[in-house]
Scaffold this motif. Structure first.
Motif, mmCIF file in Angstrom:
data_model
loop_
_atom_site.group_PDB
_atom_site.id
_atom_site.type_symbol
_atom_site.label_atom_id
_atom_site.label_comp_id
_atom_site.label_asym_id
_atom_site.label_seq_id
_atom_site.Cartn_x
_atom_site.Cartn_y
_atom_site.Cartn_z
ATOM 1 N N ILE A 1 4.082 11.850 13.438
ATOM 2 C CA ILE A 1 4.590 13.006 12.670
ATOM 3 C C ILE A 1 6.104 13.152 12.850
ATOM 4 O O ILE A 1 6.842 13.360 11.867
ATOM 5 C CB ILE A 1 3.867 14.310 13.104
ATOM 6 C CG1 ILE A 1 2.410 14.280 12.639
ATOM 7 C CG2 ILE A 1 4.580 15.540 12.532
ATOM 8 C CD1 ILE A 1 1.538 15.372 13.189
ATOM 9 N N LEU A 2 6.583 13.021 14.097
ATOM 10 C CA LEU A 2 8.017 13.152 14.365
ATOM 11 C C LEU A 2 8.814 12.050 13.674
ATOM 12 O O LEU A 2 9.894 12.291 13.134
ATOM 13 C CB LEU A 2 8.283 13.112 15.870
ATOM 14 C CG LEU A 2 7.797 14.345 16.675
ATOM 15 C CD1 LEU A 2 8.022 14.114 18.163
ATOM 16 C CD2 LEU A 2 8.531 15.609 16.221
ATOM 17 N N THR A 3 8.248 10.828 13.671
ATOM 18 C CA THR A 3 8.931 9.705 13.004
ATOM 19 C C THR A 3 9.007 9.926 11.498
ATOM 20 O O THR A 3 10.022 9.697 10.864
ATOM 21 C CB THR A 3 8.212 8.368 13.297
ATOM 22 O OG1 THR A 3 8.090 8.205 14.713
ATOM 23 C CG2 THR A 3 8.989 7.187 12.734
ATOM 24 N N LEU A 4 7.869 10.380 10.919
ATOM 25 C CA LEU A 4 7.854 10.651 9.480
ATOM 26 C C LEU A 4 8.830 11.778 9.108
ATOM 27 O O LEU A 4 9.451 11.745 8.053
ATOM 28 C CB LEU A 4 6.437 11.053 9.044
ATOM 29 C CG LEU A 4 5.416 9.936 8.824
ATOM 30 C CD1 LEU A 4 4.069 10.518 8.474
ATOM 31 C CD2 LEU A 4 5.883 8.973 7.724
ATOM 32 N N ALA A 5 8.947 12.738 10.019
ATOM 33 C CA ALA A 5 9.855 13.870 9.764
ATOM 34 C C ALA A 5 11.322 13.522 10.050
ATOM 35 O O ALA A 5 12.226 14.301 9.772
ATOM 36 C CB ALA A 5 9.441 15.071 10.619
ATOM 37 N N LEU B 1 0.808 -1.223 0.000
ATOM 38 C CA LEU B 1 0.000 0.000 0.000
ATOM 39 C C LEU B 1 0.840 1.272 0.000
ATOM 40 O O LEU B 1 0.315 2.369 -0.121
ATOM 41 C CB LEU B 1 -0.942 0.011 1.216
ATOM 42 C CG LEU B 1 -1.996 -1.103 1.262
ATOM 43 C CD1 LEU B 1 -2.745 -1.071 2.575
ATOM 44 C CD2 LEU B 1 -2.975 -0.965 0.090
ATOM 45 N N GLY B 2 2.152 1.090 0.144
ATOM 46 C CA GLY B 2 3.046 2.245 0.190
ATOM 47 C C GLY B 2 2.874 3.060 1.463
ATOM 48 O O GLY B 2 3.048 4.276 1.463
ATOM 49 N N LEU B 3 2.503 2.361 2.536
ATOM 50 C CA LEU B 3 2.284 3.026 3.819
ATOM 51 C C LEU B 3 3.399 2.687 4.796
ATOM 52 O O LEU B 3 4.185 1.777 4.573
ATOM 53 C CB LEU B 3 0.942 2.582 4.425
ATOM 54 C CG LEU B 3 -0.310 2.856 3.591
ATOM 55 C CD1 LEU B 3 -1.522 2.222 4.245
ATOM 56 C CD2 LEU B 3 -0.524 4.352 3.425
ATOM 57 N N SER B 4 3.430 3.425 5.885
ATOM 58 C CA SER B 4 4.388 3.153 6.948
ATOM 59 C C SER B 4 3.639 3.087 8.274
ATOM 60 O O SER B 4 2.500 3.557 8.375
ATOM 61 C CB SER B 4 5.442 4.265 7.011
ATOM 62 O OG SER B 4 4.813 5.497 7.322
ATOM 63 N N ILE B 5 4.271 2.495 9.287
ATOM 64 C CA ILE B 5 3.650 2.421 10.608
ATOM 65 C C ILE B 5 3.349 3.831 11.141
ATOM 66 O O ILE B 5 2.276 4.061 11.688
ATOM 67 C CB ILE B 5 4.506 1.590 11.588
ATOM 68 C CG1 ILE B 5 4.456 0.117 11.172
ATOM 69 C CG2 ILE B 5 4.011 1.759 13.025
ATOM 70 C CD1 ILE B 5 5.276 -0.826 12.018
ATOM 71 N N PRO B 6 4.253 4.814 10.970
ATOM 72 C CA PRO B 6 3.928 6.164 11.437
ATOM 73 C C PRO B 6 2.658 6.752 10.812
ATOM 74 O O PRO B 6 1.877 7.406 11.494
ATOM 75 C CB PRO B 6 5.158 6.986 11.041
ATOM 76 C CG PRO B 6 6.270 6.006 11.010
ATOM 77 C CD PRO B 6 5.659 4.730 10.519
ATOM 78 N N SER B 7 2.452 6.505 9.509
ATOM 79 C CA SER B 7 1.248 7.037 8.857
ATOM 80 C C SER B 7 -0.003 6.361 9.415
ATOM 81 O O SER B 7 -1.051 6.998 9.614
ATOM 82 C CB SER B 7 1.315 6.876 7.339
ATOM 83 O OG SER B 7 1.394 5.518 6.980
ATOM 84 N N PHE B 8 0.111 5.050 9.693
ATOM 85 C CA PHE B 8 -0.990 4.306 10.313
ATOM 86 C C PHE B 8 -1.246 4.845 11.720
ATOM 87 O O PHE B 8 -2.382 4.945 12.174
ATOM 88 C CB PHE B 8 -0.637 2.814 10.353
ATOM 89 C CG PHE B 8 -1.767 1.941 10.815
ATOM 90 C CD1 PHE B 8 -2.760 1.535 9.947
ATOM 91 C CD2 PHE B 8 -1.829 1.512 12.141
ATOM 92 C CE1 PHE B 8 -3.806 0.726 10.380
ATOM 93 C CE2 PHE B 8 -2.859 0.701 12.580
ATOM 94 C CZ PHE B 8 -3.854 0.305 11.692
ATOM 95 N N GLN B 9 -0.148 5.185 12.388
ATOM 96 C CA GLN B 9 -0.210 5.743 13.744
ATOM 97 C C GLN B 9 -0.982 7.060 13.752
ATOM 98 O O GLN B 9 -1.829 7.292 14.618
ATOM 99 C CB GLN B 9 1.229 5.991 14.220
ATOM 100 C CG GLN B 9 1.437 5.751 15.689
ATOM 101 C CD GLN B 9 2.920 5.811 16.044
ATOM 102 O OE1 GLN B 9 3.791 5.764 15.177
ATOM 103 N NE2 GLN B 9 3.197 5.926 17.311
ATOM 104 N N ILE B 10 -0.698 7.921 12.783
ATOM 105 C CA ILE B 10 -1.366 9.222 12.691
ATOM 106 C C ILE B 10 -2.862 9.029 12.412
ATOM 107 O O ILE B 10 -3.709 9.649 13.066
ATOM 108 C CB ILE B 10 -0.718 10.107 11.605
ATOM 109 C CG1 ILE B 10 0.726 10.465 12.005
ATOM 110 C CG2 ILE B 10 -1.525 11.376 11.370
ATOM 111 C CD1 ILE B 10 1.563 11.037 10.871
#
Length: 196
Positions: free
Chosen positions: A190-194, A68-77
């Motif tokens: 957000i912090l993880t993605l950044a 899906l091109g997703l990450s755990i941080p995006s799921f977290q948000i």
């Protein structure tokens, strides 16, 4: 014996992460006024939703996020936003998402995820599968879901024992805690993605 201790450890970890007792006042508040049959159905839906996600990530792990091109941080948000809305709803005693006739299914789905099975539970399942393989986490997930279903199934009885006033107060207080937990989830994501 190693397998049994592994199952017990995995079960305890998952049960703490799922924390069905935390869900009881919120589940009771969301199903207030519904028939016992409907409440039991919502308990099953909540466990089925949480279980489906946990088994899915046990089998496919990171592959789902990669596809899906997703990450755990995006799921977290995303989970944090849903949890925040639920927290606001419970703390203020307002109803969200009932305008389209989805009131009956809302409790089971929202309790199932992100309240029971959120980013923490999914990450835990992925880590357990990495450490123990497939069978031990599978048995532990099944046991944790069974325990969760029993607690939600008897939520009406638990609510009756505690009393409606106590349950209502607990629901509102836990709603504030849920909103705070949600803010942490969103911030962390957000912090993880950044990359901070």
């Amino acid at each position: 014996m190693d397998d049994i201790s592994g199952i017990l450890y995995a079960f305890a970890t998952l049960f703490i992460i799922l924390n069905p007792l935390l869900s009881v006042p919120i589940f009771a508040a969301m199903t207030r006024g519904q028939s016992p049959a409907e409440i039991h159905k919502q308990a099953f839906i909540a466990v089925a939703v949480a279980g489906s996600l946990m088994y899915l990530f046990l089998v496919f792990n990171q592959v789902i996020f990669d596809i899906l091109g997703l990450s755990i941080p995006s799921f977290q948000i995303a989970g944090g936003i849903l949890l925040f809305l639920l927290g606001i709803q419970e703390a203020l005693g307002i109803e969200l998402g009932h305008s389209k006739g989805h009131a009956k299914s809302a409790a089971g789905v929202v309790i199932g995820t992100p309240l029971l099975c959120g980013p923490g539970a999914i990450t835990t399942v992925m880590l357990l599968s990495k450490d123990y393989g497939f069978l031990i986490p599978f048995v532990a997930i099944t046991l944790a879901l069974l325990a969760t279903w029993i607690i939600l199934y008897y939520s009406e009885l638990i609510q009756r024992v505690l009393g409606e006033v106590v349950t209502d107060i607990m629901g509102k207080v836990l709603g504030m805690f849920l909103a705070a937990i949600a803010v942490n989830l969103i911030t962390s994501g957000i912090l993880t993605l950044a990359g901070i």
